[in-house]
Design an enzyme around this catalytic site. Structure first.
Site, PDB file in Angstrom:
ATOM      1  N   GLY A  10      23.619  92.856 102.669  1.00 32.25           N
ATOM      2  CA  GLY A  10      23.719  93.664 103.880  1.00 32.25           C
ATOM      3  C   GLY A  10      25.080  94.325 104.017  1.00 32.25           C
ATOM      4  O   GLY A  10      25.686  94.328 105.082  1.00 32.25           O
ATOM      5  N   ALA A  11      25.541  94.937 102.914  1.00 33.94           N
ATOM      6  CA  ALA A  11      26.912  95.456 102.866  1.00 33.94           C
ATOM      7  C   ALA A  11      27.034  96.909 103.308  1.00 33.94           C
ATOM      8  O   ALA A  11      28.132  97.467 103.271  1.00 33.94           O
ATOM      9  CB  ALA A  11      27.465  95.318 101.447  1.00 33.94           C
ATOM     10  N   GLY A  14      27.918  97.401 109.571  1.00 32.94           N
ATOM     11  CA  GLY A  14      28.296  96.231 110.349  1.00 32.94           C
ATOM     12  C   GLY A  14      29.291  95.334 109.655  1.00 32.94           C
ATOM     13  O   GLY A  14      30.219  95.791 108.984  1.00 32.94           O
ATOM     14  N   GLY A  16      28.878  93.396 107.101  1.00 28.24           N
ATOM     15  CA  GLY A  16      28.825  93.451 105.647  1.00 28.24           C
ATOM     16  C   GLY A  16      29.770  94.489 105.077  1.00 28.24           C
ATOM     17  O   GLY A  16      30.502  94.222 104.115  1.00 28.24           O
ATOM     18  N   SER A 143      24.216  82.157 113.451  1.00 36.46           N
ATOM     19  CA  SER A 143      24.483  82.621 114.812  1.00 36.46           C
ATOM     20  C   SER A 143      24.552  81.422 115.738  1.00 36.46           C
ATOM     21  O   SER A 143      23.955  80.376 115.473  1.00 36.46           O
ATOM     22  CB  SER A 143      23.363  83.565 115.274  1.00 36.46           C
ATOM     23  N   TYR A 166      14.561  85.720 116.128  1.00 40.89           N
ATOM     24  CA  TYR A 166      15.890  85.733 115.514  1.00 40.89           C
ATOM     25  C   TYR A 166      16.551  84.362 115.623  1.00 40.89           C
ATOM     26  O   TYR A 166      17.066  83.826 114.640  1.00 40.89           O
ATOM     27  CB  TYR A 166      16.734  86.803 116.207  1.00 40.89           C
TER      28      TYR A 166
END
Length: 270
Positions: A10-11, A14, A16, A143, A166
């Site tokens: 996920g780079a 955000g 990442g 999280s 989530y």
């Protein structure tokens, strides 16, 4: 970092992207994962410009498709001579339509698939490379938002809501972290998880309708600490709230619940 190789999932946006921009100037090799080719190449160009002496390679895969996860892991094992760090950062948030239940390519609830099944499958597939490169570290970005998994409704076919999905998927990630860390004791591969920062300024937070209260840089610092701090070289199987080693949701310490989760997980990722 000079000789280290680190993979960030996920780079492309955000935290990442922020992690990539933090780690690249330290040298070594940084592997960037993304699911959109154009965004991935754009971020790779940005990171290369910021750190021209660092090797940057990219890997494309949609983590909502386990076939693509396994294929990416195989490519990494083929191309990369070693892997010292894996940051499972990619995430599916609460969504722009929180009451719309979405499914992965294999028909699993999307948040559970992207936030738990994909990082676990990727880590499991990369274990031969990680153990051969040891000491190595796996960091699972979880999280503080955690909710107990209902094993009679794991895929939330009833009472679906995006943030609930989530929170349950992030607890699953934490439970899997503890399980894998115990399995890998003695291998010099550590596995830890953390809540990096509260409501960072990311697309996922905004898409759900929440107001960001911290920058992505706030999440980068505790994550990079878990990756690089020499004092944490043997720390494994822990959950951190930013910099603090603390307790996760109580279900994470329920051995029967963890066994049920991992049995289900194995049946889904094969």
């Amino acid at each position: 970092m000079t000789q280290r190789t680190t993979l960030i999932t996920g780079a492309t946006q955000g935290m990442g992207r922020a992690l990539a921009m933090d780690l690249a100037p330290r040298g070594g090799t940084v592997l960037l994962h993304g699911r959109d080719s154009d965004r991935l190449q754009a971020v790779a160009a940005e990171v290369r410009a910021a750190a021209p002496g660092t090797t940057i390679r990219t890997y494309l895969a949609d983590l909502s498709d386990l076939d693509q996860v396994h294929a990416m892991a195989e490519r990494i094992r083929t191309v990369e001579p070693h892997l010292d760090g894996l940051i499972n950062n990619a995430v599916a948030g609460g969504g722009t339509e929180p009451l719309k239940r979405e499914l992965s390519r294999q028909g699993h609830e999307l948040r559970f698939a992207v936030n738990h099944l994909a990082p676990y499958a990727l880590t499991r597939d990369l274990l031969p490379l990680l153990t051969a490169s040891a000491p190595a570290r796996v960091i699972n970005v979880a999280s503080i938002g955690q909710e107990a998994i209902d094993f009679d409704n794991v895929m939330l076919e009833r009472d679906y809501e995006g943030l609930r999905a989530y929170c349950r998927s992030k607890l699953a990630m934490i439970m899997a972290t503890f399980d894998l860390a115990a399995e890998l004791r003695g291998t010099a591969v550590t596995v830890n998880t953390l809540h990096p920062a509260h409501l960072m300024d990311t697309d996922g937070v905004r898409a759900y309708g929440l107001t960001p209260v911290t920058s992505t840089d706030e999440g980068v610092r505790p994550t990079v600490r878990l990756l690089l701090d020499p004092e944490l070289a043997t720390t494994t199987g822990r959950y951190f709230d930013r910099f603090t080693d603390t307790r996760a949701h109580e279900q994470a310490y329920d051995t029967e619940a963890r066994e049920r989760l991992m049995k289900l997980t194995y049946s889904m990722i094969e």
